[in-house]
Motif scaffolding. Sequence first.
Motif, PDB file in Angstrom:
ATOM      1  N   PRO A  16      -6.860 -11.662  -6.195  1.00 33.56           N
ATOM      2  CA  PRO A  16      -6.147 -12.362  -7.248  1.00 33.56           C
ATOM      3  C   PRO A  16      -5.967 -11.429  -8.570  1.00 33.56           C
ATOM      4  O   PRO A  16      -4.898 -11.362  -9.224  1.00 33.56           O
ATOM      5  N   SER A  17      -7.014 -10.258  -8.787  1.00 35.74           N
ATOM      6  CA  SER A  17      -6.743  -9.597  -9.849  1.00 35.74           C
ATOM      7  C   SER A  17      -5.420  -8.613  -9.508  1.00 35.74           C
ATOM      8  O   SER A  17      -4.653  -8.267 -10.427  1.00 35.74           O
ATOM      9  N   PHE A  18      -5.422  -8.090  -8.235  1.00 32.48           N
ATOM     10  CA  PHE A  18      -4.199  -7.347  -7.829  1.00 32.48           C
ATOM     11  C   PHE A  18      -2.994  -8.001  -8.126  1.00 32.48           C
ATOM     12  O   PHE A  18      -1.949  -7.455  -8.546  1.00 32.48           O
ATOM     13  N   ASN A  19      -2.818  -9.281  -7.832  1.00 29.48           N
ATOM     14  CA  ASN A  19      -1.434 -10.026  -7.611  1.00 29.48           C
ATOM     15  C   ASN A  19      -1.125 -10.212  -9.276  1.00 29.48           C
ATOM     16  O   ASN A  19      -0.150 -10.710  -9.203  1.00 29.48           O
ATOM     17  N   SER A  20      -2.176 -10.196  -9.979  1.00 29.54           N
ATOM     18  CA  SER A  20      -1.839 -10.796 -11.564  1.00 29.54           C
ATOM     19  C   SER A  20      -1.536  -9.546 -12.234  1.00 29.54           C
ATOM     20  O   SER A  20      -1.326  -9.889 -13.573  1.00 29.54           O
ATOM     21  N   ILE A  21      -2.021  -8.432 -11.939  1.00 31.24           N
ATOM     22  CA  ILE A  21      -1.774  -7.337 -12.945  1.00 31.24           C
ATOM     23  C   ILE A  21      -0.527  -7.369 -13.894  1.00 31.24           C
ATOM     24  O   ILE A  21      -0.326  -7.353 -14.945  1.00 31.24           O
ATOM     25  N   LEU A  22       0.440  -6.991 -12.842  1.00 30.54           N
ATOM     26  CA  LEU A  22       1.853  -6.931 -13.383  1.00 30.54           C
ATOM     27  C   LEU A  22       2.744  -8.315 -13.795  1.00 30.54           C
ATOM     28  O   LEU A  22       3.595  -8.269 -14.118  1.00 30.54           O
ATOM     29  N   ALA A  23       2.024  -9.454 -13.240  1.00 29.97           N
ATOM     30  CA  ALA A  23       2.641 -10.459 -13.318  1.00 29.97           C
ATOM     31  C   ALA A  23       2.668 -11.217 -14.842  1.00 29.97           C
ATOM     32  O   ALA A  23       2.215 -11.053 -15.830  1.00 29.97           O
ATOM     33  N   LEU A  24       3.985 -11.841 -14.938  1.00 28.90           N
ATOM     34  CA  LEU A  24       4.173 -12.407 -16.356  1.00 28.90           C
ATOM     35  C   LEU A  24       3.175 -13.514 -16.663  1.00 28.90           C
ATOM     36  O   LEU A  24       2.531 -13.397 -17.705  1.00 28.90           O
TER      37      LEU A  24
ATOM     38  N   VAL B 121      15.680  -5.221  -9.592  1.00 26.36           N
ATOM     39  CA  VAL B 121      14.554  -5.980  -9.043  1.00 26.36           C
ATOM     40  C   VAL B 121      13.489  -5.766 -10.381  1.00 26.36           C
ATOM     41  O   VAL B 121      13.318  -4.952 -10.938  1.00 26.36           O
ATOM     42  N   SER B 122      12.689  -7.072 -10.313  1.00 29.10           N
ATOM     43  CA  SER B 122      11.690  -6.957 -11.543  1.00 29.10           C
ATOM     44  C   SER B 122      10.637  -5.936 -11.400  1.00 29.10           C
ATOM     45  O   SER B 122      10.245  -5.588 -10.153  1.00 29.10           O
ATOM     46  N   TYR B 123       9.770  -5.402 -12.232  1.00 29.20           N
ATOM     47  CA  TYR B 123       8.645  -4.514 -12.080  1.00 29.20           C
ATOM     48  C   TYR B 123       7.719  -4.917 -11.326  1.00 29.20           C
ATOM     49  O   TYR B 123       7.231  -4.394 -10.436  1.00 29.20           O
ATOM     50  N   HIS B 124       7.339  -6.526 -11.448  1.00 31.35           N
ATOM     51  CA  HIS B 124       6.154  -6.808 -10.520  1.00 31.35           C
ATOM     52  C   HIS B 124       6.629  -6.904  -9.016  1.00 31.35           C
ATOM     53  O   HIS B 124       5.909  -6.616  -8.258  1.00 31.35           O
ATOM     54  N   VAL B 125       7.785  -7.234  -8.912  1.00 31.55           N
ATOM     55  CA  VAL B 125       7.978  -7.418  -7.368  1.00 31.55           C
ATOM     56  C   VAL B 125       8.324  -6.198  -6.795  1.00 31.55           C
ATOM     57  O   VAL B 125       8.022  -5.935  -5.744  1.00 31.55           O
ATOM     58  N   SER B 126       8.865  -5.131  -7.594  1.00 25.57           N
ATOM     59  CA  SER B 126       9.110  -3.764  -6.989  1.00 25.57           C
ATOM     60  C   SER B 126       7.594  -3.186  -6.329  1.00 25.57           C
ATOM     61  O   SER B 126       7.556  -2.621  -5.587  1.00 25.57           O
ATOM     62  N   MET B 127       6.591  -3.688  -7.398  1.00 22.24           N
ATOM     63  CA  MET B 127       5.409  -3.095  -6.991  1.00 22.24           C
ATOM     64  C   MET B 127       4.760  -3.978  -5.870  1.00 22.24           C
ATOM     65  O   MET B 127       4.017  -3.380  -4.923  1.00 22.24           O
ATOM     66  N   MET B 128       5.189  -5.186  -5.881  1.00 22.59           N
ATOM     67  CA  MET B 128       4.722  -5.922  -4.484  1.00 22.59           C
ATOM     68  C   MET B 128       5.097  -5.505  -3.143  1.00 22.59           C
ATOM     69  O   MET B 128       4.508  -5.641  -2.335  1.00 22.59           O
ATOM     70  N   HIS B 129       6.135  -4.842  -3.306  1.00 23.27           N
ATOM     71  CA  HIS B 129       6.830  -4.254  -2.015  1.00 23.27           C
ATOM     72  C   HIS B 129       5.664  -3.302  -1.371  1.00 23.27           C
ATOM     73  O   HIS B 129       6.023  -2.635  -0.481  1.00 23.27           O
ATOM     74  N   VAL B 130       4.423  -2.930  -2.098  1.00 20.19           N
ATOM     75  CA  VAL B 130       3.773  -1.838  -1.803  1.00 20.19           C
ATOM     76  C   VAL B 130       3.175  -1.981  -0.375  1.00 20.19           C
ATOM     77  O   VAL B 130       2.881  -1.313   0.560  1.00 20.19           O
TER      78      VAL B 130
ATOM     79  N   TYR C 282       4.477 -11.640  -3.900  1.00 23.44           N
ATOM     80  CA  TYR C 282       5.698 -11.685  -4.716  1.00 23.44           C
ATOM     81  C   TYR C 282       5.953 -12.697  -5.754  1.00 23.44           C
ATOM     82  O   TYR C 282       6.667 -12.676  -6.675  1.00 23.44           O
ATOM     83  N   ALA C 283       5.269 -14.153  -5.308  1.00 30.40           N
ATOM     84  CA  ALA C 283       5.796 -15.252  -5.966  1.00 30.40           C
ATOM     85  C   ALA C 283       4.943 -15.962  -6.720  1.00 30.40           C
ATOM     86  O   ALA C 283       5.006 -16.880  -7.115  1.00 30.40           O
ATOM     87  N   ALA C 284       3.721 -15.037  -6.673  1.00 33.10           N
ATOM     88  CA  ALA C 284       2.493 -15.766  -7.171  1.00 33.10           C
ATOM     89  C   ALA C 284       2.453 -16.385  -8.696  1.00 33.10           C
ATOM     90  O   ALA C 284       2.348 -17.385  -9.110  1.00 33.10           O
TER      91      ALA C 284
ATOM     92  N   MET D 218      10.209   6.938  -5.478  1.00 29.51           N
ATOM     93  CA  MET D 218      11.653   6.906  -5.609  1.00 29.51           C
ATOM     94  C   MET D 218      12.269   5.543  -5.150  1.00 29.51           C
ATOM     95  O   MET D 218      13.163   4.996  -6.030  1.00 29.51           O
ATOM     96  N   SER D 219      11.616   4.681  -4.267  1.00 34.66           N
ATOM     97  CA  SER D 219      12.089   3.545  -3.656  1.00 34.66           C
ATOM     98  C   SER D 219      12.132   2.438  -4.720  1.00 34.66           C
ATOM     99  O   SER D 219      12.898   1.659  -4.850  1.00 34.66           O
ATOM    100  N   ARG D 220      11.016   2.696  -5.465  1.00 31.71           N
ATOM    101  CA  ARG D 220      10.461   1.719  -6.566  1.00 31.71           C
ATOM    102  C   ARG D 220      11.504   1.941  -7.718  1.00 31.71           C
ATOM    103  O   ARG D 220      12.125   1.117  -8.239  1.00 31.71           O
ATOM    104  N   TRP D 221      11.674   3.155  -7.941  1.00 37.15           N
ATOM    105  CA  TRP D 221      12.737   3.456  -9.000  1.00 37.15           C
ATOM    106  C   TRP D 221      14.174   2.792  -8.886  1.00 37.15           C
ATOM    107  O   TRP D 221      14.845   2.261  -9.607  1.00 37.15           O
ATOM    108  N   ILE D 222      14.691   3.186  -7.626  1.00 37.41           N
ATOM    109  CA  ILE D 222      15.882   2.500  -7.072  1.00 37.41           C
ATOM    110  C   ILE D 222      15.988   0.991  -7.157  1.00 37.41           C
ATOM    111  O   ILE D 222      16.766   0.257  -7.508  1.00 37.41           O
ATOM    112  N   ASN D 223      14.919   0.271  -6.636  1.00 40.00           N
ATOM    113  CA  ASN D 223      14.723  -1.071  -6.467  1.00 40.00           C
ATOM    114  C   ASN D 223      14.666  -1.638  -7.994  1.00 40.00           C
ATOM    115  O   ASN D 223      15.358  -2.506  -8.335  1.00 40.00           O
ATOM    116  N   GLU D 224      14.173  -0.872  -9.263  1.00 44.40           N
ATOM    117  CA  GLU D 224      14.066  -1.493 -10.457  1.00 44.40           C
ATOM    118  C   GLU D 224      15.536  -1.281 -11.287  1.00 44.40           C
ATOM    119  O   GLU D 224      15.917  -1.933 -11.922  1.00 44.40           O
TER     120      GLU D 224
END
Lengths: 403, 403, 403
Positions: C211-219, C155-164, C270-272, C144-150
């Motif tokens: 590095p995989s984790f940080n890059s999966i959703l990154a542009l 907030v972008s999809y990647h950043v909302s997931m990095m709030h994890v 967040y900023a990778a 729910m928190s991610r849905w509100i964020n997005e």
Amino acid sequence: MPAAYRSFRCSVPWLILSLEAAFIVLFYFLFSDVGAGIHYAALQDVSHVLVFGFGFFLMFLKRYSFSSVGFNLLIIVLGVQCSILMENVPVLLSDRTLEGSLSSIVQAAMSMVAVVISIGAVLGMINPMQSIVMTIVEIIVFCMSRWINENILEVSYHVSMMHVHLFGAYFGLAVSSRFSEPSPRSDKNASTSQSDLLAMLGTLFLWVFWPSFNSILALEKNKAILNTCLALAVSAVTAFALSGLTTKDGKFRMSHIHRAAMAGGVTIGYAASSINYPWIAMILGLLASVISILGSFCLQSCFNPPLKIHDASGVHFTFGLPAVLGALAQVVFFVMEIQTTLPSIGYQVILNIGAFCFTISTALIAGLITGLILNLKLLKPTPVSKYFDDQMYWEFPHLAVGF
Amino acid sequence: MPAAYRSFRCSVPWLILSLEAAFIVLFYFLFSDVGAGIHYAALQDVSHVLVFGFGFFLMFLKRYSFSSVGFNLLIIVLGVQCSILMENVPVLLSDRTLEGSLSSIVQAAMSMVAVVISIGAVLGMINPMQSIVMTIVEIIVFCMSRWINENILEVSYHVSMMHVHLFGAYFGLAVSSRFSEPSPRSDKNASTSQSDLLAMLGTLFLWVFWPSFNSILALEKNKAILNTCLALAVSAVTAFALSGLTTKDGKFRMSHIHRAAMAGGVTIGYAASSINYPWIAMILGLLASVISILGSFCLQSCFNPPLKIHDASGVHFTFGLPAVLGALAQVVFFVMEIQTTLPSIGYQVILNIGAFCFTISTALIAGLITGLILNLKLLKPTPVSKYFDDQMYWEFPHLAVGF
Amino acid sequence: MPAAYRSFRCSVPWLILSLEAAFIVLFYFLFSDVGAGIHYAALQDVSHVLVFGFGFFLMFLKRYSFSSVGFNLLIIVLGVQCSILMENVPVLLSDRTLEGSLSSIVQAAMSMVAVVISIGAVLGMINPMQSIVMTIVEIIVFCMSRWINENILEVSYHVSMMHVHLFGAYFGLAVSSRFSEPSPRSDKNASTSQSDLLAMLGTLFLWVFWPSFNSILALEKNKAILNTCLALAVSAVTAFALSGLTTKDGKFRMSHIHRAAMAGGVTIGYAASSINYPWIAMILGLLASVISILGSFCLQSCFNPPLKIHDASGVHFTFGLPAVLGALAQVVFFVMEIQTTLPSIGYQVILNIGAFCFTISTALIAGLITGLILNLKLLKPTPVSKYFDDQMYWEFPHLAVGF
């Protein structure tokens, strides 16, 4: 000797921090952009080899497991940064702008294998400060040696990188000849079943990821992978057979398996992508395993004692001898292949043999000098009675309760 | 009994070396070229399953960890070479030239799963010489059984390979029925927390890489991966629930988790790429876990004792029963799918059931015969009192100090 | 207290089974098809992070290793199913048909990192029933928190997931503040060398796969990987330096290395993919490590005692503080980047800071409420004297022999 303990506090952390500061400053001035590259799978494979493979492979000493895996990580992260900078010096000198890219990290990580192998030769005998100095010196010398190999001796990029085992092993041996031998009565210089199992985990990581390592820079990746797989398989089989033949009761010895199983991968490295018949790869794997196990006998009884070498994890017969075999085999293949096409064969062969001799002699000379430097009082060499002991370098809060 | 120890020296190494020599000679005559192929990721996944997964999964016995992981490696490297040769016999007979390729190594490695499962059934009861003979016989029979499945019973390539669990489990059970039962008072046939944790590491490797295994030969890879993931997830959840329900105090038992968590992956193997609704995969995962945990009770109390089977690592309920469930489910799906399209449904169903019955009976008969062969005096069967003991086969230099 | 043991039998398994039944029913109604997707490599990397990484990272308690790795698996498999359903609620509400696809499993698995981190904060203090309830609640609130964020805070999809990491750490801390503190004299709340080594294995898995984790959703995947690698390297180097500086004798402490080595990966998350100069990533890695090790001192002496928080595995300074640093850094980068292009900078910055504050306050409030729920008598909270003890939940047949 609490004074000696405390003194590390004023040296190691500051050495690490100032190195790191220097790296950041250099990266600031040198890398103006982040480039592209599609080498992530390769990078992951090399990380596995370095972090899991060597980290656990070196964990066979019963009281040195924290240091084995911990300092391995420290050396890799420092060395990779140094290596990235060194790899890019030629680019810099040619006045182009640098791009930080994944492929340069991959190559930097592959060069680090030389350092990790050398550390294996003096495992448990050097302190963190000495390890760091040795890492920096070795990476710089190895990069220079590779540059000369590639640009003056006209060796291909892949082959110059495969000298990594040769260089690492002989550099490490030369360094270890400058250290006092551990007391033969010490019981710390031994393994337990538990530590042997963890070392087996590391060996298996190396074994499974070796085909990746041999194929990353190869021109024909699939051929390189296939040949490496076959060589590794035959090498492991032969390791069991020879281990059973050479022990007293016909039982197997775990350390034989650890070492000989990988010898095939080291040997096949040079020629992996140019061998056209699977059986040649298999024969090479067999010979590598034979040379590794027989070498372990001859070296430990005839060669090491007079030269006062204490090769803590047997890098001479695990990486050194198989790499020599591989380099020679590569020259033979080269001759057989070129024979029919080129008249100027002599020149090419001399270049190849020259590259081999140059690499090995650079490693030995640089190793001896490094060994002398490491024994300076400034670097606080570990006394022989404290060899192979985690408690010199690590806090054991759980032990504190026990005492 | 030092005599028995020494005697291995004159047999195992020479057996290994002569086998290896035979393989090299066969490779020399058969493979004229190294072919292409882009299966490296698949090969790495299968290596992980075999080397790490099964190597550590079988490490639960407290005094047999060296043998579990060591002989597992020996058997894999010997078996894969034999399997590559067997896979290519049909190509040979059709007078084409052979290419050694990565995809043939991948298939050979997948076939090896049968052998590794069978070894699990007699873990700790057979010596290395018996293991090697068993490996060679089983690989040959399994390849023949697959060939008949594919060419006479018209089973698809993927399904014929998925019979690997079924074949391995029942072959292993049949072999184990020919061995004397271990003494129930022996304390070696047990695990410690340490060995259970290492076995958990192996289980997790199997669990994480199972979707790869099920999808390598599947036509619709993504579907196969997704369904396998869901089945494995539900299987693991159910394993915890049933473990809590079936133990005395409602506590969890580690061995239940080890085994039932994977049952879903085994069951879904056959139909993974043809299931269209995720919930069907989930139900199959749930049933697999139920059959595995309930099976472990029924089999251990009612089935094994009269048949004198000692199933050392429970392969019957970990791989055997879930594979039977999967094979039946696949027939049902096949009927439901085809019902609407084809009139000749009966013939197809009979072929499918025929393939299942043929595979299981081949496994049982070949296993019984192999069991008889393995008990020949020539192969020096291990006496019951020496079951489950590393010290029969491995040097323990660190123990030597302790004594 | 055998009564309390037995009672789990009537609760945990049925809770698990009814949850699983609910999931299967929901999947039955919701997913009409299996979709395509090419995320298998990503899925494997996330599995490695969750199953091996966190499973072994949390294994540092000497008498809680079965529970650490076992319940970690249970929670992941339950949570991922719940998370897949939650991820698809928005799709459902918009009246489209759902496709089960690999990418939805990948995202669901990434969300699970929040839960696994939270569990770390109360490791050893909650029983399986409480873990399951906490997992379900947390996954729902986080989605729910991610849905509100997005959708509201843009907030972008990647950043909302990095709030994890942020969400997981503060949710866990809030929950742990509702639990009684363990007795300081208890010797169970400690590690042994063996458990520290297994935790190191987990740390290395996290470190290699971060590095995989940080890059999966990154542009820009390559940039994200490169920056994460550099940040992790500097972070590990700094961890060694600071560990040597802050301990009494200048020795290294394993738990510092475990935690600070990963801090860089959390911060850079967040900023990778938007950092253009490698040195910025390196500085961030250094700061993350500093904040993590200094934080561990300040928090454990000044912050936790008055608030009665017992942060069992130090998630506050391992994941919480580095994530705060990363979120702030990302706002700064955002300002610097946009400064030159857009006039409406204020609005964007407020949205970014708003998303950060919203996430952290949601985590704290939801965590406190969950903490209160978990202490209901219904869920049979573990008595303080039974904290950190595997024997509450697992059968130890091998111990039974010993007693």
